[in-house]
Motif scaffolding. Structure first.
Motif, PDB file in Angstrom:
ATOM      1  N   LEU A 354     -10.192 -97.092   1.953  1.00 35.18           N
ATOM      2  CA  LEU A 354      -9.759 -97.574   3.262  1.00 35.18           C
ATOM      3  C   LEU A 354      -8.392 -97.021   3.641  1.00 35.18           C
ATOM      4  CD1 LEU A 354     -10.907-101.315   3.053  1.00 35.18           C
ATOM      5  CD2 LEU A 354     -11.812 -99.557   4.591  1.00 35.18           C
ATOM      6  N   SER A 355      -7.486 -96.960   2.674  1.00 33.04           N
ATOM      7  CA  SER A 355      -6.141 -96.433   2.977  1.00 33.04           C
ATOM      8  C   SER A 355      -6.208 -94.956   3.323  1.00 33.04           C
ATOM      9  CB  SER A 355      -5.195 -96.662   1.787  1.00 33.04           C
ATOM     10  OG  SER A 355      -5.579 -95.891   0.663  1.00 33.04           O
ATOM     11  N   GLU A 356      -7.112 -94.208   2.674  1.00 32.24           N
ATOM     12  CA  GLU A 356      -7.274 -92.795   2.985  1.00 32.24           C
ATOM     13  C   GLU A 356      -7.916 -92.602   4.360  1.00 32.24           C
ATOM     14  OE1 GLU A 356      -6.372 -89.773   0.948  1.00 32.24           O
ATOM     15  OE2 GLU A 356      -5.020 -91.498   0.750  1.00 32.24           O
ATOM     16  N   MET A 357      -8.869 -93.472   4.702  1.00 31.71           N
ATOM     17  CA  MET A 357      -9.454 -93.417   6.045  1.00 31.71           C
ATOM     18  C   MET A 357      -8.365 -93.639   7.093  1.00 31.71           C
ATOM     19  SD  MET A 357     -12.779 -92.866   5.756  1.00 31.71           S
ATOM     20  CE  MET A 357     -12.187 -91.740   4.493  1.00 31.71           C
ATOM     21  N   LYS A 358      -7.504 -94.594   6.837  1.00 34.46           N
ATOM     22  CA  LYS A 358      -6.422 -94.898   7.785  1.00 34.46           C
ATOM     23  C   LYS A 358      -5.457 -93.724   7.907  1.00 34.46           C
ATOM     24  CE  LYS A 358      -3.199 -98.627   8.891  1.00 34.46           C
ATOM     25  NZ  LYS A 358      -2.676 -99.948   8.443  1.00 34.46           N
ATOM     26  N   ARG A 359      -5.204 -93.063   6.789  1.00 31.69           N
ATOM     27  CA  ARG A 359      -4.285 -91.914   6.816  1.00 31.69           C
ATOM     28  C   ARG A 359      -4.887 -90.748   7.590  1.00 31.69           C
ATOM     29  NH1 ARG A 359      -3.517 -87.262   4.075  1.00 31.69           N
ATOM     30  NH2 ARG A 359      -5.279 -87.644   2.664  1.00 31.69           N
ATOM     31  N   LEU A 360      -6.181 -90.486   7.391  1.00 35.01           N
ATOM     32  CA  LEU A 360      -6.830 -89.368   8.078  1.00 35.01           C
ATOM     33  C   LEU A 360      -7.028 -89.669   9.566  1.00 35.01           C
ATOM     34  CD1 LEU A 360      -9.444 -88.415   5.333  1.00 35.01           C
ATOM     35  CD2 LEU A 360      -7.433 -87.084   6.027  1.00 35.01           C
ATOM     36  N   ASP A 361      -7.292 -90.933   9.896  1.00 36.60           N
ATOM     37  CA  ASP A 361      -7.353 -91.396  11.281  1.00 36.60           C
ATOM     38  C   ASP A 361      -8.478 -90.728  12.086  1.00 36.60           C
ATOM     39  OD1 ASP A 361      -6.491 -93.009  13.384  1.00 36.60           O
ATOM     40  OD2 ASP A 361      -5.156 -91.466  14.177  1.00 36.60           O
ATOM     41  N   PRO A 362      -9.760 -90.916  11.691  1.00 40.59           N
ATOM     42  CA  PRO A 362     -10.869 -90.381  12.495  1.00 40.59           C
ATOM     43  C   PRO A 362     -11.010 -91.164  13.799  1.00 40.59           C
ATOM     44  CG  PRO A 362     -11.719 -91.777  10.747  1.00 40.59           C
ATOM     45  CD  PRO A 362     -10.238 -91.646  10.507  1.00 40.59           C
ATOM     46  N   ASP A 363     -11.827 -90.632  14.717  1.00 39.75           N
ATOM     47  CA  ASP A 363     -12.076 -91.312  15.983  1.00 39.75           C
ATOM     48  C   ASP A 363     -13.073 -92.447  15.828  1.00 39.75           C
ATOM     49  OD1 ASP A 363     -10.587 -89.313  17.592  1.00 39.75           O
ATOM     50  OD2 ASP A 363     -12.213 -87.993  16.939  1.00 39.75           O
ATOM     51  N   ASN A 364     -13.886 -92.352  14.812  1.00 38.67           N
ATOM     52  CA  ASN A 364     -15.026 -93.242  14.659  1.00 38.67           C
ATOM     53  C   ASN A 364     -15.235 -93.469  13.170  1.00 38.67           C
ATOM     54  OD1 ASN A 364     -18.022 -93.920  14.506  1.00 38.67           O
ATOM     55  ND2 ASN A 364     -17.800 -93.756  16.718  1.00 38.67           N
ATOM     56  N   LEU A 365     -15.430 -94.713  12.762  1.00 39.40           N
ATOM     57  CA  LEU A 365     -15.609 -95.049  11.349  1.00 39.40           C
ATOM     58  C   LEU A 365     -16.843 -95.924  11.204  1.00 39.40           C
ATOM     59  CD1 LEU A 365     -14.555 -95.133   8.390  1.00 39.40           C
ATOM     60  CD2 LEU A 365     -13.211 -97.155   9.060  1.00 39.40           C
ATOM     61  N   THR A 366     -17.776 -95.506  10.348  1.00 36.70           N
ATOM     62  CA  THR A 366     -18.956 -96.318  10.070  1.00 36.70           C
ATOM     63  C   THR A 366     -18.843 -96.867   8.656  1.00 36.70           C
ATOM     64  OG1 THR A 366     -20.270 -94.852  11.479  1.00 36.70           O
ATOM     65  CG2 THR A 366     -21.457 -96.414  10.109  1.00 36.70           C
ATOM     66  N   VAL A 367     -18.871 -98.186   8.547  1.00 38.82           N
ATOM     67  CA  VAL A 367     -18.747 -98.858   7.258  1.00 38.82           C
ATOM     68  C   VAL A 367     -20.130 -99.367   6.854  1.00 38.82           C
ATOM     69  CG1 VAL A 367     -17.635-100.707   5.966  1.00 38.82           C
ATOM     70  CG2 VAL A 367     -16.375 -99.532   7.790  1.00 38.82           C
ATOM     71  N   HIS A 368     -20.674 -98.792   5.790  1.00 36.66           N
ATOM     72  CA  HIS A 368     -21.990 -99.183   5.295  1.00 36.66           C
ATOM     73  C   HIS A 368     -21.851-100.122   4.103  1.00 36.66           C
ATOM     74  CE1 HIS A 368     -24.316 -96.135   7.579  1.00 36.66           C
ATOM     75  NE2 HIS A 368     -23.241 -95.389   7.430  1.00 36.66           N
TER      76      HIS A 368
END
Length: 503
Positions: A354-368
């Motif tokens: 999650l912290s890496e997702m926040k750092r990369l900052d995509p436009d769209n995030l799908t959490v499965h």
């Protein structure tokens, strides 16, 4: 873990509807179903006798009468009427009391728990009316009810941009009736541990790629003819991994689509690039040049140990490289996927992703949420992995959603699958204006989905005359060789499906 045994006296309905609910409380255990004391299933006599002798971790007995059903779990016994939802609520209450645990979605087992919320939002119902409905019918938690309302409002805003004919005998026209095109590319660099799709490893069937592309072109010819007076709203390349194809092969397919189809009304053009090890600058250039607006770069996890275990065959560094490369081509939306509940991952591992997702900052995030699918290698080789942790919970999902909100995202679509870790959901989040339109259109079944390629499933949608929608489907065969050999039959299936829808 020992087997679960559920005793079912006389109703097949109980197996299809209550089995998934009971299994939600015991996701790692095997569900056995008995009919009048006889174990149902395809096991041999010896296997059945062996299973019958095992001590269950939990046992549920259903005794169906003409007017009342008796539900027994351990020392607890309840009675209810035979109506489906009342039975499910009763089973939920009795097992929840017996185990001391609750499920975030209550007695809900359907894959689209927000569907009724969307209908009520569309009818102008208030949030309090929707909350009362979900509490009484499904015993759902307040958190999930509020999430459903938020997502229903987001879906309603998206769907309002794509009006459909609502009379009983619709007359299709370019102005009023849209459709989506799904193109399945069932090639992958490797097969993930949790995957149940009929994907084919590219290194073992490269000789099939060109015949496959030729088959796709023939299906595109069909779409061009059959839907020539319809508005094409979205194109979605899924898989498998579409970017296992070479840049020239992608260019060939994109060019053929442009030659055959009217793309002037296209609202979204998605390629699920997916595997970072399949993404190159040349492929990104081709996609951008042909008007692709949305792509996915899907790590699933940012922990190398887990990537190795699940068979992804790429590194965390590959993910970062592919994402940063994709950003240079200025696509309208870059999506990333992650999975909660992967084998062996604890809370710290999930928080790191999650912290890496926040750092990369995509436009769209799908959490499965991981689903233990029957056909996946993870389930077929369960004895190798059953002692690993499969960590997911409402608190973890809440943390994932909050991470999205911290990135200025809102949830906009949601669906569930059977046997999901934590009995939770898959949820898509996006920044304002970056919602995945195709995801909502296919999930809420408001447009025809014309699906081409091996394993692709088409949907015909039309009003049922009672304010709802009638859904019909047809599927292409999953094996690539069989798909190529039986292509005429695949096209005929769709021809029949969509000819009937235009009567």
């Amino acid at each position: 873990m020992r087997d679960i045994i559920r005793l079912d006296e006389n109703s097949r309905f109980a197996d299809s509807e209550t089995g998934p609910l009971f299994r939600s409380f015991f996701p790692k255990a095997r569900l056995l179903v008995y009919l009048n004391g006889e174990l149902l299933g395809r096991e041999s006599t010896e296997e059945k006798q062996e299973r019958q002798s095992q001590k269950p971790v939990a046992e549920l007995s259903l005794d169906f009468g003409e007017e009342k059903t008796t539900v027994v779990f351990g020392d607890l016994e309840y009675q209810c009427n035979t109506e489906k939802n009342d039975l499910k609520r009763t089973i939920y209450r009795i097992v929840s009391e017996g185990t001391g645990r609750s499920l975030p979605w209550g007695s809900t087992t359907g894959i689209r728990p927000t569907k009724e919320a969307l209908a009520m939002v569309s009818e102008g119902k208030s949030a309090d009316e929707i909350r009362t409905f979900y509490r009484e019918k499904y015993l759902a938690s307040d958190e999930k009810i509020n999430e459903s309302i938020e997502i229903a409002k987001a879906e309603h805003a998206i769907l309002s941009q794509f009006p459909q004919t609502t009379d009983q005998n619709p007359r299709y026209s370019l102005q009023t009736d849209g459709y989506c095109l799904y193109i399945g590319i069932l090639f992958c660099p490797s097969i993930c541990l949790y995957c149940s799709f009929s994907s084919h490893r590219i290194d073992s069937c490269r000789n099939l790629v060109e015949p496959y592309i030729a088959s796709l072109k023939r299906e595109i010819d069909f779409v061009a003819e059959r839907f020539r007076n319809r508005r094409l709203d979205c194109i979605y390349f899924g898989g498998g991994t579409p970017t296992t194809l070479e840049a020239g092969q992608l260019d060939d397919i994109f060019s053929y689509i442009e030659k055959k189809l009217d793309l002037s009304h296209l609202a979204e053009y998605t390629v699920e690039a997916g595997r970072p090890d399949s993404i190159t600058a040349e492929k990104l250039y081709v996609m951008k040049a042909h008007g692709v607006t949305r792509i996915s770069v899907n790590p699933q996890t940012m922990n190398q140990r887990t990537l190795d275990l699940i068979g992804r065959r790429h590194t965390v560094e590959d993910t970062v490289r592919a994402y940063e490369l994709a950003r240079k081509y200025d696509f309208s939306c870059v999506n990333m996927d992650m999975i909660l509940g992967l084998p062996g991952e604890g809370v710290e591992d999930i928080e790191h992703t999650l912290s890496e997702m926040k750092r990369l900052d995509p436009d769209n995030l799908t959490v499965h949420s991981l689903a233990l699918k029957t056909a996946a290698r993870l389930r077929l080789e369960w004895d190798k992995y059953e002692n690993l942790d499969f960590v997911n919970s409402t608190a973890i999902m809440d943390e994932a959603l909050q991470t999205g909100r911290d990135m200025d995202m809102h949830p906009y679509y949601l669906y569930r699958q059977k046997n999901m870790a934590g009995n939770l959901e898959n949820v898509g989040m996006s920044k304002p204006g970056r919602d995945g339109i195709y995801n909502v259109l296919i999930m809420e079944e408001r447009e025809d989905i014309v699906a081409i390629g091996a394993g692709a499933a088409s949907k015909r949608v039309r009003p049922d005359g009672n304010g709802g929608w009638q859904i019909s489907r047809c599927e292409n065969v999953k094996d690539i060789r069989t798909y190529i050999d039986r292509l005429d039959e695949m096209i005929s299936r769709k021809d029949l499906l969509f000819t009937e829808s235009m009567l």
